[in-house]
Design a protein around this motif. Structure first.
Motif, PDB file in Angstrom:
ATOM      1  N   SER A 177      39.760  42.143  36.614  1.00  0.00           N
ATOM      2  CA  SER A 177      38.902  41.501  35.606  1.00  0.00           C
ATOM      3  C   SER A 177      38.008  40.444  36.249  1.00  0.00           C
ATOM      4  CB  SER A 177      39.760  40.848  34.518  1.00  0.00           C
ATOM      5  OG  SER A 177      40.542  41.811  33.857  1.00  0.00           O
ATOM      6  N   ASN A 178      36.767  40.396  35.803  1.00  0.00           N
ATOM      7  CA  ASN A 178      35.786  39.430  36.301  1.00  0.00           C
ATOM      8  C   ASN A 178      35.599  39.509  37.814  1.00  0.00           C
ATOM      9  OD1 ASN A 178      35.528  38.273  33.640  1.00  0.00           O
ATOM     10  ND2 ASN A 178      37.446  37.184  34.015  1.00  0.00           N
ATOM     11  N   SER A 179      35.622  40.733  38.316  1.00  0.00           N
ATOM     12  CA  SER A 179      35.481  40.936  39.756  1.00  0.00           C
ATOM     13  C   SER A 179      34.750  42.246  40.010  1.00  0.00           C
ATOM     14  CB  SER A 179      36.864  40.976  40.417  1.00  0.00           C
ATOM     15  OG  SER A 179      36.780  41.448  41.742  1.00  0.00           O
ATOM     16  N   ASN A 180      34.158  42.344  41.188  1.00  0.00           N
ATOM     17  CA  ASN A 180      33.527  43.603  41.602  1.00  0.00           C
ATOM     18  C   ASN A 180      34.469  44.453  42.439  1.00  0.00           C
ATOM     19  OD1 ASN A 180      30.997  42.988  40.408  1.00  0.00           O
ATOM     20  ND2 ASN A 180      30.454  41.712  42.171  1.00  0.00           N
ATOM     21  N   TYR A 181      35.704  43.999  42.599  1.00  0.00           N
ATOM     22  CA  TYR A 181      36.640  44.658  43.494  1.00  0.00           C
ATOM     23  C   TYR A 181      37.847  45.215  42.747  1.00  0.00           C
ATOM     24  CZ  TYR A 181      33.874  42.199  46.975  1.00  0.00           C
ATOM     25  OH  TYR A 181      32.832  41.730  47.731  1.00  0.00           O
ATOM     26  N   SER A 182      38.364  46.301  43.290  1.00  0.00           N
ATOM     27  CA  SER A 182      39.588  46.882  42.743  1.00  0.00           C
ATOM     28  C   SER A 182      40.787  46.097  43.257  1.00  0.00           C
ATOM     29  CB  SER A 182      39.713  48.352  43.166  1.00  0.00           C
ATOM     30  OG  SER A 182      39.924  48.433  44.570  1.00  0.00           O
ATOM     31  N   GLN A 183      41.950  46.354  42.643  1.00  0.00           N
ATOM     32  CA  GLN A 183      43.191  45.744  43.124  1.00  0.00           C
ATOM     33  C   GLN A 183      43.403  46.074  44.598  1.00  0.00           C
ATOM     34  OE1 GLN A 183      46.782  44.945  40.863  1.00  0.00           O
ATOM     35  NE2 GLN A 183      46.235  46.658  39.551  1.00  0.00           N
ATOM     36  N   LEU A 184      43.147  47.324  44.970  1.00  0.00           N
ATOM     37  CA  LEU A 184      43.367  47.743  46.349  1.00  0.00           C
ATOM     38  C   LEU A 184      42.423  47.023  47.302  1.00  0.00           C
ATOM     39  CD1 LEU A 184      44.785  49.539  48.402  1.00  0.00           C
ATOM     40  CD2 LEU A 184      43.139  51.361  47.869  1.00  0.00           C
ATOM     41  N   GLU A 185      41.152  46.916  46.935  1.00  0.00           N
ATOM     42  CA  GLU A 185      40.183  46.242  47.796  1.00  0.00           C
ATOM     43  C   GLU A 185      40.542  44.767  47.970  1.00  0.00           C
ATOM     44  OE1 GLU A 185      36.101  48.770  46.954  1.00  0.00           O
ATOM     45  OE2 GLU A 185      36.853  47.420  45.415  1.00  0.00           O
TER      46      GLU A 185
END
Length: 257
Positions: free
Chosen positions: A54-62
Motif C-alpha cells: 500500500s502507498n508504494s510502487n513496489y511489491s512485497q518481494l521487491e
C-alpha cells in the motif's frame, strides 16, 4: 491459533493491521493435492509476495529483496580492506536508501556484477553450493535488476520452478532447471532461502487459512503436517500461523500427536 465464530476473522484483521507495516505477511489457503503440499505452499507464498505494498510502487518481494540484499552487500563490502570507487558508491547509495538498488543502478552492469558476486560468495560461505539455492539466488538478483515487466515475469516464472525455453533462458541469462529433483524438494529449498534472506529484514509470517476441510482427507492432513515440520525445521526467522476454529484446532492437535 484458534478463534471462535466471527472472532476468527476479526483476529486475523487485527493481527495483519498490527504487523503488516513491517513484516512480510504471506497468505496460504488449503492445499488440495497430497503429493505437492510444499509446492502449493511455495506457490501461494509467491502470490502474496508479488502483491504491491500500500502507498508504494513496489511489491512485497521487491521491498523485501531490496532490504535483505542491501544489508548483505553493505556488510560484506565494508569488511574488505580496500574498496574501489564503484564499491564505495554502492555502499553509499544503499545506506542512503535500500530502494536505491532500483533507483540508482539501472543498467550499469558493473554494479550488478559486483552485487551478484558478493551475494553468491556470502551464500556459499554461509550455507552451501546447493544448485537450487544458487540458481534461485541468481534469479532473485535478476528480478531486482530488471525494470522491464516482461523480463521480470520471465524471472518470476523461473523462480516458480517452471522450465523455460532455451530462448527464454538466454534472454535472462539463467540456467535450465535440473530434472533430478522433485517439485517438493525445489519448493522447500526455495522457502528456506527466503527465510535465510529474511534474517536481514523482519520475520516472514506464513498464515494458513481455510484449513477446515483437511479433516476429511487423512493423507492430505498427514502430508500437510509433515510439510509444516520440514518448513519449520529448515526456514529460520519465520512464524507459522494456523487460523482455525477451536474444535478443528483440537482435531489437528490430536491427529498430529
Amino acid at each position: 491459533l484458534g478463534e471462535a465464530g466471527s472472532g476468527k476473522t476479526h483476529f486475523m484483521m487485527r493481527f495483519v493491521k498490527h504487523i503488516s507495516k513491517t513484516n512480510r505477511f504471506l497468505f496460504i489457503r488449503q492445499p488440495n493435492d497430497e503429493n505437492s503440499v510444499i509446492f502449493h505452499i511455495y506457490a501461494r507464498i509467491l502470490e502474496s509476495f508479488v502483491k504491491t505494498i500500500s502507498n508504494s510502487n513496489y511489491s512485497q518481494l521487491e521491498f523485501f529483496l531490496a532490504k535483505s540484499i542491501s544489508a548483505i552487500i553493505i556488510s560484506r563490502l565494508k569488511k574488505r580492506p580496500k574498496l574501489t570507487e564503484s564499491q564505495l558508491r554502492i555502499i553509499n547509495y544503499l545506506e542512503e536508501n535500500h530502494l536505491n538498488i532500483y533507483i540508482r543502478f539501472g543498467g550499469q552492469e558493473s554494479n550488478w556484477r559486483t552485487i551478484t558476486k558478493v551475494m553468491l560468495d556470502w551464500w556459499q560461505e554461509k550455507y552451501s553450493n546447493n544448485e537450487i539455492a544458487i540458481n534461485l539466488l541468481k534469479a532473485l538478483i535478476k528480478y531486482v535488476q530488471y525494470k522491464d515487466r516482461d523480463y521480470k515475469e520471465l524471472v518470476m516464472k523461473y523462480i516458480s520452478g517452471f522450465q523455460l525455453s532455451a530462448e527464454e533462458l538466454d534472454k535472462i541469462s539463467l540456467e535450465r532447471w535440473n530434472n533430478n529433483f522433485s517439485r517438493e524438494e525445489f519448493s522447500l529449498e526455495a522457502i528456506s532461502l527466503f527465510g535465510k534472506l529474511s534474517l536481514f529484514d523482519e520475520p516472514m509470517i506464513l498464515c494458513f487459512d481455510q484449513l477446515e476441510s483437511l479433516i476429511n482427507n487423512n493423507m492430505l492432513l498427514k502430508n500437510f503436517g509433515e510439510a509444516l515440520k520440514e518448513i519449520i525445521t529448515q526456514t529460520p526467522n519465520s512464524l507459522i500461523v494456523l487460523n482455525l476454529f477451536p474444535d478443528r484446532w483440537n482435531y489437528f492437535l490430536n491427529f498430529f500427536l
